[in-house]
Scaffold this motif. Structure first.
Motif, mmCIF file in Angstrom:
data_model
loop_
_atom_site.group_PDB
_atom_site.id
_atom_site.type_symbol
_atom_site.label_atom_id
_atom_site.label_comp_id
_atom_site.label_asym_id
_atom_site.label_seq_id
_atom_site.Cartn_x
_atom_site.Cartn_y
_atom_site.Cartn_z
ATOM 1 N N UNK A 71 0.837 -1.201 0.000
ATOM 2 C CA UNK A 71 0.000 0.000 0.000
ATOM 3 C C UNK A 71 0.869 1.247 0.000
ATOM 4 N N UNK A 72 1.897 1.264 0.846
ATOM 5 C CA UNK A 72 2.757 2.439 0.932
ATOM 6 C C UNK A 72 3.594 2.603 -0.333
ATOM 7 N N UNK A 90 2.573 1.960 -3.255
ATOM 8 C CA UNK A 90 1.667 2.605 -4.201
ATOM 9 C C UNK A 90 1.512 4.087 -3.861
ATOM 10 N N UNK A 91 1.449 4.373 -2.559
ATOM 11 C CA UNK A 91 1.339 5.772 -2.137
ATOM 12 C C UNK A 91 2.520 6.592 -2.645
ATOM 13 N N UNK A 92 3.729 6.007 -2.562
ATOM 14 C CA UNK A 92 4.930 6.762 -2.928
ATOM 15 C C UNK A 92 4.954 7.073 -4.426
ATOM 16 N N UNK A 93 4.266 6.247 -5.241
ATOM 17 C CA UNK A 93 4.281 6.540 -6.676
ATOM 18 C C UNK A 93 3.739 7.947 -6.937
ATOM 19 N N UNK A 94 2.846 8.448 -6.061
ATOM 20 C CA UNK A 94 2.258 9.775 -6.287
ATOM 21 C C UNK A 94 3.323 10.863 -6.252
#
Lengths: 113, 166
Positions: free
Chosen positions: B61-62, B64-68
């Motif tokens: 999950x994190x 994926x968050x960092x891709x932002x």
């Protein structure tokens, strides 16, 4: 009825997430090719000027950049919270203002072309 | 015998008589403001900066968050590209040259991985976010995600073609 600003934040977030998923990988690939020294003909000055000079081109460029900026700002806000930065109001204001400023800059640059 | 934990929290005074002098108790996390300490509902302490190491699912999950972060930074690069395009040919071609720096190449690799990871997880989520019901039956989830992948591939090929890559 309780008022909520969530739809205003969520609609561009969801639209932006879809736009990012469909468009950003291939756009990154194009500028990556340019970074490697192979500039695709479509990225030459004349082609880009012609594309950004057309109404449809302006609309597409603005749509992709503004929605992606907004969606990224919203997701970065959540990311900051998840990493333990709990000053949510401040983070939200800074990121949304940055996304708004980037969108306005995009519109201004497009109108100059 | 462990000493009863006396917290520095605001409800300290109210708790001290409940814990009792000399009664063996496990040390408790300090009660939170507005709650009745140990007598209230269970409050599980979650470390705010390291909670995601507890489970691989949280780590994904994190990730994926960092891709932002990379997608957001790349959008800023696009705005700068547009600025140089609006400023004229010399400025645009100077921008294309700055793209060739090693930093820019490394950033592009990271941004490409982030964008692909975002796209894949986004399309995988579509079947949960917008299930389609036809009559009594739900359309199989993999069909919904699969349709997105097909549309993504087609769109990417069309854009690459229009950009003159092949």
């Amino acid at each position: 009825m309780a008022k909520s600003n969530k739809p205003i934040i969520w609609f561009p977030f969801a639209a932006g997430g879809t736009v990012i998923a469909f468009f950003i990988p291939v756009i990154v690939l194009l500028t990556f090719l340019a970074a490697l020294g192979y500039v695709p003909t479509g990225l030459s000055y004349d082609s880009m000027r012609a594309f950004a000079g057309s109404g449809l081109g302006k609309l597409l460029i603005f749509g992709v950049i503004a929605l992606s900026l907004w969606s990224s700002a919203h997701r970065l806000r959540c990311t900051c919270y998840d990493f333990g930065l709990r000053a949510d109001k401040l983070v939200a204001n800074v990121l949304y203002l940055a996304a708004g400023a980037g969108s306005i800059a995009t519109a201004v640059f497009l109108l100059r072309i | 015998m462990s000493k009863p934990l006396v917290s520095a929290g605001p409800s300290q005074g109210g708790d001290s008589h409940k814990l009792g002098a000399g009664v063996a108790r496990e040390p408790q996390p300090p009660p939170r403001e507005g709650r009745m300490g140990g007598a209230g509902p269970l409050i599980r302490e979650v470390p705010p900066t390291s909670w995601y190491f507890r489970h691989p699912r949280y780590l994904r999950y994190m990730a994926r968050e960092i891709t932002s972060l990379f997608v957001g930074a790349y959008c800023v690069l696009l705005v700068i590209a547009l600025q140089s395009l609006a400023a004229g040919q010399a400025s645009y071609e100077a921008f294309l040259l700055t793209l060739r720096s090693p930093t820019s190449i490394a950033f592009h690799v990271l941004a490409l991985v982030a964008a692909l990871y975002h796209a894949a997880t986004w399309f995988n989520a579509t079947q949960k976010a917008m299930p389609i019901q036809l009559g009594e039956e739900f359309v199989p989830g993999n069909l919904i995600s699969g349709a997105h992948y097909v549309a993504w591939a087609a769109l990417s090929i069309v854009i690459l073609f229009l950009a003159g890559v092949f």
